[in-house]
Design a protein around this motif. Structure first.
Motif, PDB file in Angstrom:
ATOM      1  N   TYR A 160       0.915  -1.330  -0.121  1.00 16.40           N
ATOM      2  CA  TYR A 160      -0.079  -0.042   0.125  1.00 16.40           C
ATOM      3  C   TYR A 160       1.053   1.284  -0.088  1.00 16.40           C
ATOM      4  O   TYR A 160       1.488   1.536   0.910  1.00 16.40           O
ATOM      5  CB  TYR A 160      -1.102  -0.038   1.280  1.00 16.40           C
ATOM      6  N   GLY A 161       0.888   1.757  -1.177  1.00 17.46           N
ATOM      7  CA  GLY A 161       1.876   3.059  -1.088  1.00 17.46           C
ATOM      8  C   GLY A 161       1.163   4.342  -1.992  1.00 17.46           C
ATOM      9  O   GLY A 161       0.200   4.390  -2.435  1.00 17.46           O
ATOM     10  N   SER A 162       1.800   5.381  -2.232  1.00 11.92           N
ATOM     11  CA  SER A 162       1.524   6.451  -3.202  1.00 11.92           C
ATOM     12  C   SER A 162       0.996   6.349  -4.467  1.00 11.92           C
ATOM     13  O   SER A 162      -0.181   6.452  -4.549  1.00 11.92           O
ATOM     14  CB  SER A 162       2.311   7.549  -2.720  1.00 11.92           C
ATOM     15  N   SER A 163       2.118   5.863  -5.242  1.00 17.21           N
ATOM     16  CA  SER A 163       1.803   5.382  -6.637  1.00 17.21           C
ATOM     17  C   SER A 163       2.940   4.775  -7.137  1.00 17.21           C
ATOM     18  O   SER A 163       4.182   5.165  -6.944  1.00 17.21           O
ATOM     19  CB  SER A 163       1.387   6.736  -7.476  1.00 17.21           C
ATOM     20  N   LEU A 164       2.712   3.697  -7.963  1.00 14.54           N
ATOM     21  CA  LEU A 164       3.562   3.054  -8.755  1.00 14.54           C
ATOM     22  C   LEU A 164       3.593   3.393  -9.966  1.00 14.54           C
ATOM     23  O   LEU A 164       4.641   3.672 -10.802  1.00 14.54           O
ATOM     24  CB  LEU A 164       3.108   1.512  -8.738  1.00 14.54           C
ATOM     25  N   ALA A 214       8.182   7.027  -6.646  1.00 10.07           N
ATOM     26  CA  ALA A 214       7.794   6.260  -7.764  1.00 10.07           C
ATOM     27  C   ALA A 214       8.946   5.480  -8.117  1.00 10.07           C
ATOM     28  O   ALA A 214       8.775   4.110  -8.309  1.00 10.07           O
ATOM     29  CB  ALA A 214       7.076   7.069  -8.729  1.00 10.07           C
ATOM     30  N   THR A 215      10.031   5.889  -8.576  1.00 16.25           N
ATOM     31  CA  THR A 215      11.199   5.378  -9.144  1.00 16.25           C
ATOM     32  C   THR A 215      11.791   4.229  -8.188  1.00 16.25           C
ATOM     33  O   THR A 215      11.843   3.048  -8.481  1.00 16.25           O
ATOM     34  CB  THR A 215      12.280   6.215  -9.478  1.00 16.25           C
ATOM     35  N   TYR A 216      11.728   4.534  -6.799  1.00 17.67           N
ATOM     36  CA  TYR A 216      12.174   3.759  -6.044  1.00 17.67           C
ATOM     37  C   TYR A 216      11.332   2.278  -5.858  1.00 17.67           C
ATOM     38  O   TYR A 216      11.559   1.322  -5.647  1.00 17.67           O
ATOM     39  CB  TYR A 216      12.236   4.230  -4.571  1.00 17.67           C
TER      40      TYR A 216
END
Length: 362
Positions: free
Chosen positions: A6-10, A19-21
């Motif tokens: 569950y994260g901000s955005s892929l 995102a890059t991470y």
């Protein structure tokens, strides 16, 4: 094993520096056989500014930023062997963290993945009811975007069972040397969104040298700078998608990294930009922070500035030949020691060690 993340955005790097991470780490984990589902809210116009389409190596679930949407994605946590909540989702952060504790299986590995540990720890020190503090007794580990020994010591001091930094890195398939692009011609380039805890440092390390070097050209990419006062030799071009990062890094004579206040203070926190620039064989100038030599060697693989005056002096003396040599040395270093394949191997080892401990007799 199944991972629910569950994260901000892929899918979008718009106002989303992680995102890059996420892409690099999760792609590498997929290579170890993990089945990954990434849950991201439809918020902050990110879906209107996608950098990639849903990848083959992860299932992407975009959910409405509503209570119903929240319930729908938390209901899927119970099917996962590993459940991860990253900070900085921006929507229902407390509820998501509480949800991965309550909705995941008792035998699941529960992780808080902190991509802004310095800021989170500052909040925790000032708030005894902070959701991360409340969740720590129920979490198996904390993984962090960086921070080194100061962050590890702080998290274990707050009661984390385990804390380990998983640093930014390079995916050579996505970030690599590229032809020059006239759109990004400059003596010094900087990619940075305008954020309250970094703006003063950008004024010092980027805008001050620009004022001191009126004959040099400066290029600023990132959101939020449209109404910022700048000298005429600074060109602000707004958001630069990840597809243009290689050209942005390769075209200027040098590129600049400026850490946020908290990350500069705590050290050991190289931004994604550091590895993207090195992976493109760019000559990188970075503000000074503790631990830089763990990632790149000053004066040989990176140039380090203590303030804006240093940046101006470095840029004034920087020949194209030296810039090229520094960029090539940085490229060799990150390919040898700082790829997401190596970071993925590190995370896989951590997961395996936890599983082994969990199955050992008491």
């Amino acid at each position: 094993m199944k991972i629910a993340f569950y994260g901000s955005s892929l899918l979008s790097s718009y106002w989303n520096g992680a995102a890059t991470y996420y892409r690099g780490i999760l792609k590498a984990l997929a290579g170890h056989g993990y089945e990954i589902t990434f849950y991201e809210p439809d918020a902050f116009d990110r879906q209107q500014h996608r950098d990639i389409e849903p990848p083959q190596w992860a299932r992407s679930v975009v959910y409405p930023a509503t209570q119903e949407g929240l319930r729908s994605v938390l209901a899927e946590a119970g099917a996962a062997d590993i459940v991860v909540k990253a900070n900085g989702v921006g929507v229902f952060d407390r509820e998501l963290l509480e949800g991965i504790v309550s909705e995941s299986r008792p035998d699941a590995l529960r992780i808080f993945w902190d991509v802004d540990a310095a800021a989170t720890l500052d909040e925790m020190r000032g708030d005894a009811s902070h959701p991360v503090l409340q969740a720590l007794p129920h979490l198996d580990m904390v993984l962090t975007y960086g921070g080194g020994p100061p962050v590890v010591d702080a998290y274990t001091g707050f009661g984390a069972a385990l804390c380990e930094p998983i640093y930014n890195a390079l995916d050579p398939e996505t970030h690599h040397p590229a032809p020059h692009d006239a759109r990004f011609t400059a003596d010094l380039g900087l990619l940075a969104n305008r954020l309250p805890d970094r703006e003063a440092r950008i004024e010092e390390f980027f805008l001050r040298p620009a004022a001191q070097l009126p004959q040099s050209s400066f290029l600023l990419g990132g959101n939020g700078w449209h109404d910022k006062a700048m000298t005429l030799n600074v060109r602000a071009i707004g958001h630069v998608g990840t597809g243009d990062h290689n050209a942005f890094n390769c075209t200027p004579r040098a590129v600049l990294n400026v850490a946020r206040d908290s990350m500069a203070h705590i050290g050991f926190s190289p931004a994604t930009r550091v590895f993207e620039a090195a992976g493109a064989a760019a000559c990188l100038i970075t503000d000074a922070w503790e631990g830089i030599e763990q990632f790149l060697k000053p004066d040989e693989e990176v140039l380090v500035a203590r303030d804006g005056q240093d940046v101006a002096e470095i840029l004034g003396a920087l020949t194209p030949e030296r810039a090229e040599a520094i960029g090539e040395a940085a490229l060799r270093r990150v390919h040898a020691e700082h790829t997401y394949a190596l970071r993925g191997r590190q995370v896989h080892r951590i997961f395996q060690e936890h599983q082994q401990r969990a199955t050992e007799p008491a």
